[in-house]
Scaffold this active site. Structure first.
Site, PDB file in Angstrom:
ATOM      1  N   GLU A   1      38.456  41.388  48.839  1.00  0.00           N
ATOM      2  CA  GLU A   1      37.953  42.042  50.051  1.00  0.00           C
ATOM      3  C   GLU A   1      38.849  41.812  51.269  1.00  0.00           C
ATOM      4  O   GLU A   1      38.681  42.468  52.298  1.00  0.00           O
ATOM      5  CB  GLU A   1      36.528  41.547  50.343  1.00  0.00           C
ATOM      6  CG  GLU A   1      35.514  42.076  49.344  1.00  0.00           C
ATOM      7  CD  GLU A   1      34.130  41.486  49.512  1.00  0.00           C
ATOM      8  OE1 GLU A   1      34.010  40.462  50.223  1.00  0.00           O
ATOM      9  OE2 GLU A   1      33.186  42.024  48.927  1.00  0.00           O
TER      10      GLU A   1
ATOM     11  N   GLU B   1      36.606  27.993  30.311  1.00  0.00           N
ATOM     12  CA  GLU B   1      36.528  27.009  31.392  1.00  0.00           C
ATOM     13  C   GLU B   1      36.833  25.585  30.919  1.00  0.00           C
ATOM     14  O   GLU B   1      37.040  24.689  31.724  1.00  0.00           O
ATOM     15  CB  GLU B   1      35.155  27.041  32.049  1.00  0.00           C
ATOM     16  CG  GLU B   1      34.023  26.498  31.200  1.00  0.00           C
ATOM     17  CD  GLU B   1      32.713  26.443  31.967  1.00  0.00           C
ATOM     18  OE1 GLU B   1      32.171  25.331  32.090  1.00  0.00           O
ATOM     19  OE2 GLU B   1      32.242  27.491  32.428  1.00  0.00           O
TER      20      GLU B   1
END
Length: 272
Positions: A81, A112
């Protein structure tokens, strides 16, 4: 101090399946209201990290977010963004997620848990000592993130983190940790809820404060925003009209010619 994983503690509510929709929503909202207070307590930590980020970015560095699952996705969202909002390069703020871009939509099993891939992902970005790496992990125990920050420390790269457990392994590794302790989730262990909200609030603070410090906001306006849709073109036109007192037609012409509010105003003033 001992490490207590409060994000995994039993919910303050029980028998959720017996609650009505109204009860569920009210109780979720009740828990959510506690998140801003938890963020407020971490403001000094957030401020310290932002100072570091601003200094590095002013000197040609970049900001990297690293995480897995929800935490990784939030980092990617915040990074993505920045270019449309502040008109900066897509390379200035970079979000990395365990498992790669495909993990943004679908979970990649055990990604992960890798203790080597995080640093490999950073090396692919030509990470260096000008940059800042912020690990994001609600639990503060994600190996992908912790191991990457350890390597950053070894290579004189500034590290920060956002965790929702106090004194987590991640917080102990990061040079500039942020601990936002939100407590048990409404659904036990579902850290996409309060922890995710807290992380998003902190990420908003970090990039917004940083971009303002770097000069990408004037007054309270996004003067460097990208003109990527009609809504933003209209917003930019109105900003120019107000700033230099010209008609809508002239403001739109200036915006189309100079491609940003900042450049339109500057060139108009320079030409007077």
């Amino acid at each position: 101090m001992s490490f207590i994983k409060t994000t995994e503690q039993d919910s303050n509510h029980n028998h959720l399946e017996k609650m009505s929709v109204s009860e569920l929503l009210k109780n979720i909202n009740k828990e959510d209201k506690t998140v801003p207070d938890a963020v407020e307590k971490a403001l000094p930590q957030i401020e310290t990290l932002v100072f570091q980020i601003v200094e590095k970015l002013k000197n040609g560095g970049r900001l990297f977010y690293m995480g897995a699952g929800t935490s990784g996705r939030l980092g990617v969202v915040d990074a993505s963004e920045c270019p449309p909002t502040f008109g900066v390069s897509h390379d200035l703020v970079v979000g990395l997620i365990a498992g790669g871009d495909s993990a943004i939509r679908k979970a990649v099993e055990f990604a992960e848990d890798s203790k080597t891939q995080g640093w490999k992902d950073l090396q692919e970005q030509n990470i260096n000592s000008k940059d800042v790496v912020v690990g994001i992990a609600a639990s503060g125990t994600t190996p992908y993130v912790i191991s990457a920050l350890e390597k950053c420390n070894e290579n004189n790269i500034i590290t920060g983190c956002i965790s929702c457990n106090k004194n987590s392994p991640l917080s102990k590794v990061a040079k500039f940790p942020i601990d936002v302790v939100v407590g048990p989730e409404f659904v036990t262990g579902s850290s996409r809820m309060k922890a995710g909200t807290a992380q998003k609030l902190v990420l908003n603070m970090i990039t917004t404060a940083t971009m303002i410090q770097l000069g990408h906001v004037k007054g309270n306006k996004m003067v460097d925003m990208q003109l990527s849709n009609n809504k933003l073109v209209d917003r930019g036109t109105k900003m120019i009209m107000k700033e230099i007192q010209v008609s809508e037609t002239e403001a739109l012409e200036l915006l189309n010619k100079f491609k940003s509010v900042r450049n339109a105003v500057k060139n108009y003033n320079d030409g007077k």
